[in-house]
Enzyme design. Sequence first.
Site, PDB file in Angstrom:
ATOM      1  N   ILE A  74       0.879  -1.167   0.000  1.00 55.65           N
ATOM      2  CA  ILE A  74       0.000   0.000   0.000  1.00 55.65           C
ATOM      3  C   ILE A  74       0.916   1.215   0.000  1.00 55.65           C
ATOM      4  O   ILE A  74       1.856   1.300   0.792  1.00 55.65           O
ATOM      5  CB  ILE A  74      -0.963  -0.003   1.210  1.00 55.65           C
ATOM      6  N   SER A  75       0.676   2.140  -0.915  1.00 53.59           N
ATOM      7  CA  SER A  75       1.603   3.250  -1.134  1.00 53.59           C
ATOM      8  C   SER A  75       1.672   4.197   0.060  1.00 53.59           C
ATOM      9  O   SER A  75       0.735   4.306   0.858  1.00 53.59           O
ATOM     10  CB  SER A  75       1.199   4.043  -2.379  1.00 53.59           C
ATOM     11  N   GLN A  76       2.780   4.888   0.150  1.00 55.73           N
ATOM     12  CA  GLN A  76       2.985   5.953   1.133  1.00 55.73           C
ATOM     13  C   GLN A  76       1.878   6.994   0.974  1.00 55.73           C
ATOM     14  O   GLN A  76       1.577   7.426  -0.144  1.00 55.73           O
ATOM     15  CB  GLN A  76       4.345   6.583   0.879  1.00 55.73           C
TER      16      GLN A  76
END
EC number: 2.1.1.77
Length: 215
Positions: free
Chosen positions: A61-63
Amino acid sequence: MPPTAPPEKMMFQLILRRRGISDQAVLRAMEEVPREEFVLPADRADAYRDSAMAIACGQTISQPFVVAYMTEQLKLQKSHRVLEIGTGSGYQAAVLARLTDHVLTVERFRTLADRARERLEKLNCFNVEVMLGDGYALPAGAGQFDRIIVTAAMEDIPQSLLDRLEPDGILIAPVGPHHGVQRLVRVTRTGDRFDRKELVDVRFVPAIPGIAREL
């Protein structure tokens, strides 16, 4: 943000603002989406850290800053039809769902697609369609899009994907080697011309053609 918001969520918003996110609609969408619903159970206490986190199927899950930054660069309007390549946890799609009327998000892992669909339905994101498919080979019936966001690293952006953009459409994608640092690239379509601008360095998992046979 409500005064009763948890301290970690208030700090989360402050970090986004300090890092340059200024679009109020984007900030509001980031505030409204509960990131803890999209991370692994063991990571829920750290859901509002500004960092990428591992999820199932070897993906991430992206920053949050990157999610907000990419979303801001799309310059979304409510009427836009948006394509996302790489559903992952569904977090980016949930943010997009608060800013535009229709989102098609494509995921090559069945496990991720099914779990993302469940999360999005739980959050009443009924304007998001989750498709199990190959982001490199969309069905002809998928049509054209006002905005395209790619959330996995491509070594180059295929012309077939650029051709999915409507006139004046915008595509944003991480471009570069599958392992290491990539450049976030924004492409704007003007007629038959595609104007490309490099933005910032990022690190994404690789975009792989095809539908995963397992997972």
